[in-house]
Design an enzyme around this catalytic site. Structure first.
Site, PDB file in Angstrom:
ATOM      1  N   GLU A 177       0.857  -1.178   0.000  1.00  0.00           N
ATOM      2  CA  GLU A 177       0.000   0.000   0.000  1.00  0.00           C
ATOM      3  C   GLU A 177       0.895   1.229   0.000  1.00  0.00           C
ATOM      4  O   GLU A 177       1.968   1.222   0.603  1.00  0.00           O
ATOM      5  CB  GLU A 177      -0.898   0.011   1.238  1.00  0.00           C
ATOM      6  CG  GLU A 177      -1.716   1.281   1.401  1.00  0.00           C
ATOM      7  CD  GLU A 177      -2.588   1.251   2.650  1.00  0.00           C
ATOM      8  OE1 GLU A 177      -2.989   0.151   3.067  1.00  0.00           O
ATOM      9  OE2 GLU A 177      -2.845   2.331   3.208  1.00  0.00           O
ATOM     10  N   GLU A 182      -2.510  11.230   4.231  1.00  0.00           N
ATOM     11  CA  GLU A 182      -3.491  10.910   5.269  1.00  0.00           C
ATOM     12  C   GLU A 182      -3.506  12.039   6.286  1.00  0.00           C
ATOM     13  O   GLU A 182      -2.481  12.681   6.538  1.00  0.00           O
ATOM     14  CB  GLU A 182      -3.145   9.596   5.981  1.00  0.00           C
ATOM     15  CG  GLU A 182      -3.416   8.365   5.162  1.00  0.00           C
ATOM     16  CD  GLU A 182      -3.256   7.109   5.999  1.00  0.00           C
ATOM     17  OE1 GLU A 182      -4.274   6.514   6.382  1.00  0.00           O
ATOM     18  OE2 GLU A 182      -2.088   6.744   6.283  1.00  0.00           O
TER      19      GLU A 182
END
Length: 301
Positions: A177, A182
């Protein structure tokens, strides 16, 4: 954000370092480069002559239309099962209240509403993967210009997953990933970039992560990007590098990033990380606005 993501970041940590330190160096609080145990410090300057260029735009959505997101470019992840992180939202499909294009932007909106009895919130998770959509690529520059939400309890993400899962147990985190951006609402303006794989990921508390401060991230647009080559994955904001992970050459367990990956855009609510400080219900609805998504091809010099 599949079955992963924990509370690796604490607001107290940021305060103890000092916001001035975060702002001064674009690589503070990074576990970078050669190993997960590498010391924190600024990145080395890029080489005078880069080995690769990223000049050819091969896929994009400029969101210069109105209505639902372009179905030739985007599909949806749907459901409200917590997504492995105890998230509280139900992700909908083809629902304008949660995902629409207007005013030149994609709007992903998290709302406090019980569309499903077991979920107190709704939102959307858009995915560029899919036959004929073209939003997947091995290596390249992946760039998103966005303004992110900041209400406590929100957890927006711009990130990437593989199209297929050939390695290990054929699931996450074995096949990797890449988190381009974020943000958790209880730590306003603190931006994270990370990579997760079998050898390095958050459940074992050794993921490779970069953190930087962008005080106006929730009020202004910024360009969040990664450049991915066979040797490195680097992350930047507005052209400023603040994270890098290097291929150790030890196999897929530490470097599964040699297959096509696609882009995901979503706003989660609550969860093991996003909900650590509770949820400000009065903050909703909260929106992530995306001006464009662009994918550039990597080319050797």
């Amino acid at each position: 954000m599949p079955a992963r993501k924990g509370g690796k970041f604490r607001l107290a940590d940021v305060r103890s370092r000092g916001l001035a330190t975060l702002a001064r160096v674009a690589a503070v609080s990074s576990t970078l480069l050669l190993s997960a145990a590498a010391p924190v410090g600024p990145l080395a300057p890029p080489p005078t002559k880069p080995r690769y260029t990223f000049d050819k735009l091969v896929w994009s959505d400029e969101f210069n239309y109105t209505g639902l997101p372009d179905s030739t470019k985007w599909t949806y992840d749907v459901g409200g099962n917590g997504w492995g992180n105890k998230e509280l939202q139900y992700y909908t499909k083809n629902r304008r209240e949660n995902a629409r294009v207007e005013g030149g932007n994609l709007v992903i909106e998290a709302r406090k509403e019980a569309l499903m009895p077991e979920n107190a919130y709704t939102s959307a998770r858009l995915v560029s993967r899919g036959k004929g959509r073209g939003g997947s690529q091995t290596y390249g520059r992946f760039e998103v210009r966005a303004r992110i939400p900041g209400g406590r309890g929100t957890w927006p993400a711009i990130w990437m997953l593989p199209d297929e899962n050939p390695y290990g147990n054929h699931s996450w985190p074995d096949n990797g990933e890449i988190d381009i951006m974020e943000h958790v609402g209880y730590a306003p303006g603190v931006i994270h970039a990370s990579t997760h794989c079998k050898s390095y990921y958050f459940r074992t508390n050794n993921q490779k992560t970069g953190v930087t401060l962008m005080p106006d991230a929730t009020t202004a647009f910024h360009v969040y990007a990664i450049e991915w080559t066979p040797e490195t994955i680097t992350a930047e904001i507005d052209g400023q590098l603040y994270f890098a992970a290097r291929n150790e050459g030890t196999g897929w367990e530490a470097w599964p990033w040699d297959k096509p990956f696609h882009v995901l855009l979503n706003v989660a609510v609550g969860g093991e990380w996003g909900g650590q400080k509770g949820i400000d219900e009065a903050a909703f609805p909260e929106q992530m606005l995306v001006d464009y998504v662009r994918i550039y091809q990597m080319k050797k010099r």
